[in-house]
Scaffold this motif. Structure first.
Motif, PDB file in Angstrom:
ATOM      1  N   THR A 203       0.830  -1.206   0.000  1.00  0.00           N
ATOM      2  CA  THR A 203       0.000   0.000   0.000  1.00  0.00           C
ATOM      3  C   THR A 203       0.861   1.252   0.000  1.00  0.00           C
ATOM      4  N   ILE A 204       1.936   1.219   0.773  1.00  0.00           N
ATOM      5  CA  ILE A 204       2.838   2.361   0.829  1.00  0.00           C
ATOM      6  C   ILE A 204       3.502   2.593  -0.526  1.00  0.00           C
ATOM      7  N   PHE A 205       3.901   1.516  -1.198  1.00  0.00           N
ATOM      8  CA  PHE A 205       4.493   1.653  -2.524  1.00  0.00           C
ATOM      9  C   PHE A 205       3.497   2.306  -3.484  1.00  0.00           C
ATOM     10  N   GLY A 206       2.226   1.881  -3.380  1.00  0.00           N
ATOM     11  CA  GLY A 206       1.200   2.471  -4.240  1.00  0.00           C
ATOM     12  C   GLY A 206       1.056   3.967  -4.017  1.00  0.00           C
ATOM     13  N   PHE A 207       1.081   4.382  -2.750  1.00  0.00           N
ATOM     14  CA  PHE A 207       1.004   5.798  -2.441  1.00  0.00           C
ATOM     15  C   PHE A 207       2.240   6.546  -2.946  1.00  0.00           C
ATOM     16  N   ASP A 208       3.407   5.917  -2.832  1.00  0.00           N
ATOM     17  CA  ASP A 208       4.630   6.552  -3.310  1.00  0.00           C
ATOM     18  C   ASP A 208       4.564   6.828  -4.815  1.00  0.00           C
ATOM     19  N   VAL A 209       4.172   5.823  -5.581  1.00  0.00           N
ATOM     20  CA  VAL A 209       4.091   5.974  -7.032  1.00  0.00           C
ATOM     21  C   VAL A 209       3.008   6.986  -7.402  1.00  0.00           C
TER      22      VAL A 209
END
Length: 370
Positions: A296-302
């Motif tokens: 989820t954090i990766f998704g927010f980062d991108v």
């Protein structure tokens, strides 16, 4: 020692989803965007995505924005020779703000590729200048909407106070630059160069350690309110009244004016809403961290990288939205083209059509021209 490393890896796996074996993969990651929620995940893939995605896009924005805004400055300073309306003053300041904003993009493009090699002083300066011009651009767009409201809805008052309005517009611009500088102080205070254990340096904001991240929440709240909510609210109120006034007018050009308004508001919301929505998520995370899953954090980062780049496009779209769609600038451009082609296709004795020496705000009312 082995037991400590084993416990460390187990803790990271169970708490954050981290499955690597090198603690340096997640412990030293800089704030690359509005969604740097936690430093407990391996973000090597996100860094690689940023290095491939941001530089070419930033250079495209830089080139297009530089051409458009330099043309605006050139027309105002070399062709028109003087500023005649409030909107002229706002548009010239908007073009200058966008140009200064664009000048910061090459630094961020280099930073995305190989990290920050320009030192702490330049890190603070670039971050602060970037934020000053970001805020000034948003506030100047707000001023333009207010000026259009006065020119179209308060026609009589606008005519009676025309000379005073031009003076007031210059004071307003000074106020905009002053307020933007104050809002950018956190960038100058908190911008630092961080180096991870792999030797990469990054220019990022390092907030003071305090209870519940109050400093970070305050900074994000100011950016959301002054960089999006206030401009959007003022634009919505002003353009709503303008639309109602135009609908009551008997003009065949009112439909064109309505289209211009809808395009202006749509582009502003489309470019700024995603970025500010993610800032709200980041502020809520700073107050009460609830997202710990690494995917989820990766998704927010991108999503943060994409939304940030989308927000930056306003610097290259502003000249076309607020200037080149206007009748007056089209006339100026046509005059320039005719002058350039004068030696080939035009007779030297044939006078070049001139724009009226005084273009009042009420003259441009039907088409919402600038």
């Amino acid at each position: 020692m082995d037991n400590m490393e084993e416990s460390f890896t187990t803790l990271m796996t169970t708490e954050t989803g981290y499955t690597g074996t090198d603690p340096s993969d997640y412990t030293d990651y800089y704030d690359a965007g509005p969604t740097d929620i936690t430093g407990m995940c391996n973000r090597g893939w996100v860094r690689a995505f940023r290095g491939r995605y941001e530089p070419p896009l930033f250079w495209i924005i830089f080139i297009l924005g530089a051409v458009g805004n330099l043309m605006v400055v050139w027309i105002y300073t070399m062709v028109r020779n003087r500023l005649k309306t409030m909107t002229d003053v706002y548009l010239l300041n908007l073009a200058v703000a966008d140009l200064l904003f664009l000048c910061m993009l090459p630094f961020w493009a280099v930073d995305a590729i190989k990290g920050w090699d320009f030192g702490v002083g330049l890190c603070k300066m670039v971050s602060a200048i970037y934020k000053i011009n970001f805020f000034s651009s948003m506030l100047l767009l707000t001023c333009i909407s207010v000026d259009r409201y006065i020119a179209i809805v308060q026609v009589t008052k606008a005519q009676n106070l025309k000379k005073k309005r031009l003076f007031y517009s210059k004071l307003v611009c000074l106020g905009v630059w002053f307020v933007s500088t104050l809002l950018a102080l956190p960038e100058f205070i908190f911008a630092q160069v961080k180096t991870n254990q792999k030797g990469q340096s990054f220019c990022t904001l390092v907030y003071w350690n305090n209870v519940n991240n109050r400093t970070k929440i305050l900074v994000l709240s100011l950016q959301i309110c002054m960089g999006f909510c206030l401009p959007l609210l003022v634009m919505f109120l002003c353009y709503s009244v303008i639309i109602r006034t135009l609908l009551q007018a008997r003009s065949f050009e009112k439909h064109k004016a309505l289209r211009v308004i809808f395009v202006v508001v749509f582009v502003f919301v489309f470019s700024q809403l995603p970025f500010n929505s993610l800032l709200i998520v980041e502020a809520s995370q700073a107050a009460n961290t609830t997202i710990t899953d690494c995917d989820t954090i990766f998704g927010f980062d991108v999503a943060g990288q994409v939304a940030k780049s989308l927000a930056y496009t306003h610097a290259c779209l502003n000249p076309f939205l607020y200037v080149f769609i206007g009748v007056r600038f089209r006339q100026d451009l046509m005059r320039i083209l005719k002058m350039c082609a004068g030696s080939r296709g035009l007779s030297k004795t044939q006078p070049v059509p001139k724009r009226p020496s005084v273009m009042s705000d009420t003259d441009t009312t039907p088409a919402l021209s600038i």
